[in-house]
Design a protein around this motif. Structure first.
Motif, PDB file in Angstrom:
ATOM      1  N   THR A   7       0.856  -1.384  -0.075  1.00 55.43           N
ATOM      2  CA  THR A   7      -0.001   0.007  -0.123  1.00 55.43           C
ATOM      3  C   THR A   7       1.003   1.256  -0.056  1.00 55.43           C
ATOM      4  N   MET A   8       0.584   2.176  -0.634  1.00 55.38           N
ATOM      5  CA  MET A   8       1.200   3.556  -0.685  1.00 55.38           C
ATOM      6  C   MET A   8       0.235   4.560  -0.105  1.00 55.38           C
ATOM      7  N   TYR A   9       0.694   5.236   0.614  1.00 51.95           N
ATOM      8  CA  TYR A   9      -0.137   6.553   1.332  1.00 51.95           C
ATOM      9  C   TYR A   9       0.893   7.895   0.811  1.00 51.95           C
ATOM     10  N   ARG A  10      -0.188   8.931   1.114  1.00 49.09           N
ATOM     11  CA  ARG A  10       0.553  10.291   0.775  1.00 49.09           C
ATOM     12  C   ARG A  10      -0.391  11.429   1.677  1.00 49.09           C
ATOM     13  N   THR A  11       0.089  12.305   1.962  1.00 48.83           N
ATOM     14  CA  THR A  11      -0.590  13.619   2.634  1.00 48.83           C
ATOM     15  C   THR A  11      -1.772  14.151   1.306  1.00 48.83           C
ATOM     16  N   PRO A  12      -2.678  14.051   1.468  1.00 48.85           N
ATOM     17  CA  PRO A  12      -3.692  14.555   0.269  1.00 48.85           C
ATOM     18  C   PRO A  12      -3.517  15.771  -0.117  1.00 48.85           C
ATOM     19  N   ALA A  13      -3.704  15.887  -1.687  1.00 50.22           N
ATOM     20  CA  ALA A  13      -3.874  16.943  -2.053  1.00 50.22           C
ATOM     21  C   ALA A  13      -5.426  17.335  -2.523  1.00 50.22           C
ATOM     22  N   ARG A  14      -5.909  18.645  -1.815  1.00 50.11           N
ATOM     23  CA  ARG A  14      -7.361  18.616  -2.052  1.00 50.11           C
ATOM     24  C   ARG A  14      -7.649  19.262  -3.588  1.00 50.11           C
TER      25      ARG A  14
END
Length: 397
Positions: free
Chosen positions: A390-397
């Motif tokens: 799984t890859m996660y990232r801080t979201p871009a809105r």
């Protein structure tokens, strides 16, 4: 069209030596983990529309029994068992439900109340689910009196040593790193730093593995709340949200039994899942800063560097020697202490990895914090088999 999906709440219990907390049964473990995740998200249990409940040791509806401690809302609940990849398999299902638009808010809860000592088969009147893997190993390397898992993963390490000249000391440095990291993790079962000499001098389990290079059995739980973009927006959860930008679950193919020891312990499953995730996310391992991977044994972390594409064939030893997988390097691998130190309650492990990475990406990991972390990678493995990346990232809105 698929929806974006976000982890909006995570929680876990401290991982403990089995039986060390008298009266702490699996419903207590499940309640504590789920409540912590819901509190972290700042939402009531009534907002959860579906639950996937992960455990390996327990009877048929143990998942319901655990989550009933949180509430009796009548939502659909499904019990999940995928060996050591059980927790991340529940997370995978929660993510699929949200991305497909089948639910706006889903809980993945993993827990385990384990027996002391090495893992063993509990059903002697039927074929062992890992029997094909064990038979293939025995044909290549023979069998010893060591625990089967240690033999499988230890032999994969031997193969890497034979092929690329990696030393026992280099492999032991993985355990030294992870034990050192665990000192700063209040949820870890073990929080003691060991020197390289102490790790090498600990009792041999199956060469090259010593006791301090093997994960323990553990009691504990972890949970994650997965939600859609519209749920995040309507509940004002952007400050808690971590986006799942790629995820894949793979199982064995014929390549598992291609004659390599690494294949028997999931190398090919991991590589296939990682490649799928990098394609989904549009970025490779160079785009992440922090990784939680399945170091059930130090030898598995070694071969997983290559399977995840962190290095070319034969390059894992160089990553360790150069400090590329520690603080100050290219990636910080297992800042939580990993399975070796944090512990390994099978159903909870994948969700505990998720919790650690969400804390890292939110900047909430305190003394473990990886500076500037904006993207993270998770790897969880079960022989017999399943691999979830799984890859996660801080979201871009």
């Amino acid at each position: 069209m698929t929806q974006r999906s976000f982890v909006v709440g995570v929680g876990m219990t401290k991982f403990e030596k089995p039986g060390s907390r008298p009266g702490w049964d699996y419903p207590d473990i499940g309640r504590e983990a789920a409540t912590n995740a819901l509190t972290d998200a700042g939402i009531p249990y009534q907002d959860v529309e579906h639950a996937f409940l992960a455990y390996c040791y327990g009877d048929s509806t143990s998942g319901q029994r655990a989550l009933y401690e949180v509430g009796l809302s009548g939502i659909p609940m499904v019990n999940v068992n995928n060996n050591c990849a059980t927790g991340s398999s529940a997370l995978y299902l929660a993510n699929q439900y949200v991305r497909a638009g089948l639910a706006e808010c889903v809980l993945a809860l993993g827990f385990e109340k384990m027996e002391r000592g090495s893992l063993r088969e509990h059903w002697s009147d039927r074929v062992a689910p890992t029997g094909r893997h064990t038979d293939a190993m025995a044909a290549r390397r023979g069998l010893t009196q060591a625990p089967l898992a240690a033999q499988l993963f230890g032999n994969a390490g031997r193969e890497y040593m034979e092929r690329y000249g990696v030393s026992r000391e280099t492999i032991a440095k993985i355990a030294e790193k992870n034990h050192r990291h665990s000192v700063h993790n209040p949820y870890a079962q073990f929080r003691k730093e060991y020197s390289l000499a102490e790790i090498l001098a600990s009792p041999t389990v199956h060469d090259p593995l010593t006791k301090l290079q093997c994960c323990p059995t553990s009691d504990g739980g972890a949970a994650a709340v997965v939600a859609s973009e519209s749920f995040v927006e309507s509940h004002g959860l952007w400050g808690r949200a971590v986006e799942i930008v790629g995820q894949a679950l793979t199982t064995d193919t014929g390549s598992t039994f291609d004659g390599s020891d690494a294949g028997l312990v999931g190398y090919h499953m991991t590589r296939s899942a990682a490649q799928a995730v990098y394609e989904q996310a549009g970025v490779g391992p160079e785009g992440v800063q922090v990784i939680e991977l399945h170091d059930c044994f130090s030898t598995n972390e070694l071969i997983t560097y290559e399977a995840l594409g962190l290095c070319p064939a034969g390059g894992a030893g160089d990553l360790i020697a150069e400090g590329a997988v520690d603080y100050g390097g290219t990636w910080v691998v297992n800042p939580s202490g990993g399975l070796i130190s944090k512990g390994h309650p099978l159903g909870a492990t994948g969700l505990a990895q998720c919790a650690e990475l969400c804390w890292q990406l939110r900047g909430e990991a305190e003394a473990r914090q990886v500076a500037g972390a904006t993207a993270a990678l998770q790897h969880n493995l079960g022989i017999g088999g399943a691999a979830v990346v799984t890859m996660y990232r801080t979201p871009a809105r």
